[in-house]
Design a protein around this motif. Structure first.
Motif, PDB file in Angstrom:
ATOM      1  N   ARG A  10       0.734  -1.072   0.010  1.00 17.59           N
ATOM      2  CA  ARG A  10      -0.066   0.088   0.100  1.00 17.59           C
ATOM      3  C   ARG A  10       0.976   1.240   0.005  1.00 17.59           C
ATOM      4  O   ARG A  10       1.806   1.250   0.877  1.00 17.59           O
ATOM      5  CB  ARG A  10      -1.052   0.123   1.263  1.00 17.59           C
ATOM      6  N   ILE A  11       0.686   2.254  -0.963  1.00 15.25           N
ATOM      7  CA  ILE A  11       1.141   3.656  -0.953  1.00 15.25           C
ATOM      8  C   ILE A  11       0.127   4.825  -1.061  1.00 15.25           C
ATOM      9  O   ILE A  11      -0.965   4.335  -1.374  1.00 15.25           O
ATOM     10  CB  ILE A  11       2.249   3.479  -2.029  1.00 15.25           C
ATOM     11  N   LYS A  12       0.524   5.778  -0.506  1.00 12.04           N
ATOM     12  CA  LYS A  12      -0.216   7.035  -1.011  1.00 12.04           C
ATOM     13  C   LYS A  12       0.395   7.813  -1.977  1.00 12.04           C
ATOM     14  O   LYS A  12       1.607   8.129  -1.950  1.00 12.04           O
ATOM     15  CB  LYS A  12      -0.404   7.647   0.598  1.00 12.04           C
ATOM     16  N   VAL A  13      -0.516   8.362  -2.758  1.00 19.17           N
ATOM     17  CA  VAL A  13      -0.056   9.372  -3.926  1.00 19.17           C
ATOM     18  C   VAL A  13      -0.966  10.627  -3.791  1.00 19.17           C
ATOM     19  O   VAL A  13      -2.218  10.438  -3.849  1.00 19.17           O
ATOM     20  CB  VAL A  13      -0.483   8.636  -5.291  1.00 19.17           C
ATOM     21  N   LYS A  65       2.057   8.421 -13.163  1.00 19.02           N
ATOM     22  CA  LYS A  65       3.036   8.310 -11.891  1.00 19.02           C
ATOM     23  C   LYS A  65       4.244   7.453 -12.206  1.00 19.02           C
ATOM     24  O   LYS A  65       3.890   6.297 -12.419  1.00 19.02           O
ATOM     25  CB  LYS A  65       2.210   8.313 -10.519  1.00 19.02           C
ATOM     26  N   GLN A 103      -9.100   3.988  -4.012  1.00 11.91           N
ATOM     27  CA  GLN A 103      -8.091   3.122  -4.130  1.00 11.91           C
ATOM     28  C   GLN A 103      -7.785   2.559  -5.217  1.00 11.91           C
ATOM     29  O   GLN A 103      -8.779   1.825  -5.676  1.00 11.91           O
ATOM     30  CB  GLN A 103      -7.992   2.492  -2.550  1.00 11.91           C
ATOM     31  N   LEU A 124      -0.286  -3.732  -5.951  1.00 13.66           N
ATOM     32  CA  LEU A 124      -0.006  -2.603  -5.527  1.00 13.66           C
ATOM     33  C   LEU A 124      -1.029  -1.853  -5.391  1.00 13.66           C
ATOM     34  O   LEU A 124      -1.908  -1.319  -6.247  1.00 13.66           O
ATOM     35  CB  LEU A 124       0.893  -1.846  -6.617  1.00 13.66           C
ATOM     36  N   VAL A 170      -3.032   1.792  -4.462  1.00 13.05           N
ATOM     37  CA  VAL A 170      -2.587   3.105  -4.262  1.00 13.05           C
ATOM     38  C   VAL A 170      -3.881   3.815  -3.710  1.00 13.05           C
ATOM     39  O   VAL A 170      -4.667   4.032  -4.371  1.00 13.05           O
ATOM     40  CB  VAL A 170      -2.322   3.572  -5.810  1.00 13.05           C
TER      41      VAL A 170
END
Length: 372
Positions: free
Chosen positions: A130-133, A146, A241, A260, A262
């Motif tokens: 999990r990542i934040k953009v 991105k 997400q 992944l 996001v």
């Protein structure tokens, strides 16, 4: 293309159903339509997949909240079952825990519908990342590509994921004979019940490594940085997400890689007071008294540019001007929101003597008397 059914209808539960009720309902549907119980029945197989897709969404609090708000449109671009990204084997791998491991070794725990799938070794699945953009208003409006660099588990380059120095160093487990599963038959009041579980000697791998790879220690995985490029569609919102299929951690034994995930965040808009309200753009326009009375042309901020609009004579404070279709695009859909301009008229607090005299002369004019 057939229209998708409501996920709650697919599982036969109401919208207020608890997580446990949803799990029980899915288990019931999966047993009913399982391919091993309905060999060669394409319709049953489609219903099995449909139930898995519904459970994939409704069992995840974030996906469920998004589905409740946006329906099927909110699931577009999310990957997983909702975009047709998983096969039947993926379903067995991901949701096998609901059946106490029965999916991993077929359908053995429910009347012995094991069939051919019972001899199939389990497929490992890598974990998700999990990542934040954070996106600017312009990126939300136009969509953006991105590029991120992530430290993640990747397939070992020395052994290509097998975990052994060579293929000759991989031996079939003598206990499960390479299936990765062991089967037990127990006598119950309902008759004989067959259950399958991962082989305790090989950990469900179906094989043993006699000469492990030195780089990965026999796991077939190493941690390394990877640069990942993905596209974010126009119109996404804070809290949404996106799922990028197969870009999570690699799995042991060259299994199914994780995803992944996001999470979208939005920056505070910088375009001169331009704000977002759903799919609409909102701007508060301050006019002078003469401009509001006489009318004028003014420039207002827009995404990466300016728009010129006409103010009609006698425009009242509080009036809302609407530019249709000039708002933010609907994510993975058709059309866009509107651009709403809220008109405010600036009232000066201090006036010089001459300005006061001019206004006093207007006080008795019929043109400045409020009309009903």
């Amino acid at each position: 293309m057939a229209e998708k059914r409501d996920y709650y209808e697919v599982l036969g539960v109401d919208k207020g159903a608890s997580a446990e009720d949803i799990k029980k309902a899915y288990r019931k549907k999966a047993i009913e339509y399982h391919p091993d119980k309905n060999p060669g029945d394409k319709q049953a197989e489609e219903k099995f997949k449909e139930a898995a897709e519904a459970y994939d969404v409704l069992s995840d609090p974030q996906k469920r909240a998004r589905y409740d708000q946006f329906g099927h449109a909110g699931m577009s671009g999310q990957g997983g079952f909702s975009s047709g990204g998983f096969s039947m084997e993926d379903i067995f791998s991901q949701f096998g825990d609901i059946f106490g491991g029965a999916f991993g070794g077929g359908f053995g725990g429910f009347g012995g519908f094991g069939g051919q799938r019972g001899s199939t070794r389990r497929v490992s699945r890598g974990s998700d990342i999990r990542i934040k953009v954070k996106l600017s208003l312009e990126e939300v409006f136009k969509g953006v590509e991105k590029k991120v660099k992530i430290n993640k588990m990747n397939t070992c380059p020395d052994c290509q994921g097998r975990g052994a120095v060579s293929e000759a160093d991989i031996k079939t487990c003598e206990h499960c004979h390479g299936t990765g599963m062991v089967t037990k038959i127990a006598n119950t009041i309902l008759g004989q019940m067959q259950t399958s579980s991962p082989c305790p000697y090989c950990g469900g791998e179906g094989k043993k490594i006699t000469n492990p790879c030195r780089k990965c220690g026999g796991t077939g995985l190493v941690k390394s940085a990877e640069e990942i490029t993905f596209k974010i569609p126009a119109g996404v919102q804070e809290g949404m997400q996106l799922t990028i299929q197969g870009k999570g951690n690699a799995a042991k034994g060259n299994g199914i890689p994780g995803n992944l995930l996001v999470l979208i965040e939005e920056e505070t808009p910088k375009e001169g007071g331009l704000q977002r309200d759903g799919n609409d753009l909102v701007y508060k326009l301050n006019l002078s008294i003469p401009d509001a009375i006489l009318g004028c042309s003014v420039e207002i901020p827009y995404i990466g540019s300016k728009l010129k609009i006409k103010i009609e004579p006698g425009t009242q404070p509080g009036k809302i001007l609407k530019l249709r279709g000039k708002g933010i695009p609907v994510v993975n859909g058709y059309g866009s929101g509107d651009y709403l301009i809220y008109v405010q008229v600036y009232m000066p607090k201090k006036l010089d003597r001459k300005e006061k005299e001019i206004l006093e002369s207007w006080r008795e004019s019929s043109s400045f008397t409020p009309k009903a």
